[in-house]
Design a protein around this motif. Sequence first.
Motif, PDB file in Angstrom:
ATOM      1  N   TYR A   1      16.265 -33.584 -44.763  1.00 49.70           N
ATOM      2  CA  TYR A   1      15.920 -32.065 -44.770  1.00 49.70           C
ATOM      3  C   TYR A   1      15.859 -31.887 -46.438  1.00 49.70           C
ATOM      4  N   GLY A   2      14.621 -31.351 -46.785  1.00 51.18           N
ATOM      5  CA  GLY A   2      14.440 -31.158 -48.212  1.00 51.18           C
ATOM      6  C   GLY A   2      14.759 -29.664 -48.580  1.00 51.18           C
ATOM      7  N   ALA A   3      14.767 -28.828 -47.562  1.00 48.43           N
ATOM      8  CA  ALA A   3      15.029 -27.309 -48.046  1.00 48.43           C
ATOM      9  C   ALA A   3      16.334 -26.652 -47.340  1.00 48.43           C
ATOM     10  N   TRP A   4      16.984 -26.138 -47.996  1.00 50.03           N
ATOM     11  CA  TRP A   4      18.333 -25.605 -47.311  1.00 50.03           C
ATOM     12  C   TRP A   4      18.569 -23.940 -48.021  1.00 50.03           C
ATOM     13  N   GLY A   5      19.117 -23.419 -47.064  1.00 50.07           N
ATOM     14  CA  GLY A   5      19.559 -21.911 -47.311  1.00 50.07           C
ATOM     15  C   GLY A   5      20.629 -21.927 -48.022  1.00 50.07           C
ATOM     16  N   GLN A   6      21.169 -20.919 -48.609  1.00 50.98           N
ATOM     17  CA  GLN A   6      22.362 -20.806 -49.184  1.00 50.98           C
ATOM     18  C   GLN A   6      23.801 -20.605 -48.348  1.00 50.98           C
ATOM     19  N   GLY A   7      23.531 -20.596 -47.081  1.00 52.67           N
ATOM     20  CA  GLY A   7      24.519 -20.788 -46.079  1.00 52.67           C
ATOM     21  C   GLY A   7      24.913 -19.329 -45.801  1.00 52.67           C
ATOM     22  N   THR A   8      25.452 -19.147 -44.536  1.00 50.08           N
ATOM     23  CA  THR A   8      26.090 -17.788 -44.055  1.00 50.08           C
ATOM     24  C   THR A   8      27.357 -17.881 -43.233  1.00 50.08           C
ATOM     25  N   GLN A   9      28.590 -17.390 -43.223  1.00 48.51           N
ATOM     26  CA  GLN A   9      29.682 -17.613 -42.764  1.00 48.51           C
ATOM     27  C   GLN A   9      29.612 -17.048 -41.423  1.00 48.51           C
ATOM     28  N   VAL A  10      30.290 -17.944 -40.527  1.00 47.30           N
ATOM     29  CA  VAL A  10      30.608 -17.392 -38.938  1.00 47.30           C
ATOM     30  C   VAL A  10      32.109 -17.668 -38.594  1.00 47.30           C
ATOM     31  N   THR A  11      32.665 -16.751 -38.698  1.00 47.25           N
ATOM     32  CA  THR A  11      34.244 -16.743 -38.147  1.00 47.25           C
ATOM     33  C   THR A  11      34.475 -16.537 -37.009  1.00 47.25           C
TER      34      THR A  11
END
Length: 127
Positions: free
Chosen positions: A114-124
Amino acid sequence: QVHLVESGGGSVQAGGSLKLSCAASGYTYRDNCLGWFRQAPGKEREGVAVIDTGDGDTYYADSVKGRFTLSLDNAKNTVVLQMTSLKPEDTALYYCASKHFNCMPRRWRTTGDYGAWGQGTQVTVSS
């Protein structure tokens, strides 16, 4: 250059639901693989669900089958991950990811493809 913008996530009690969205832009190929990975503290990043934007083939991790649903709005290049019956073990940082061409059944979990990634989002998810 593909750019991914994530939204959604948050905190919920076990058994609850959350929704994650990812909008992609900058595609130069018609067919791409777009979806979600997650990484819990101390663990490796793992594939959750991805979809082929060309034909809609969808792939899920065994741990989320029957609970998570990934859908695609092709006109908007957006995927939505609807997560239900959430468990504490679903707690992680969730990343949107994309790669050119098809997801491929035997390689969709390979993060290095995978060449593109988002910044990430937390799931708790609390018990």
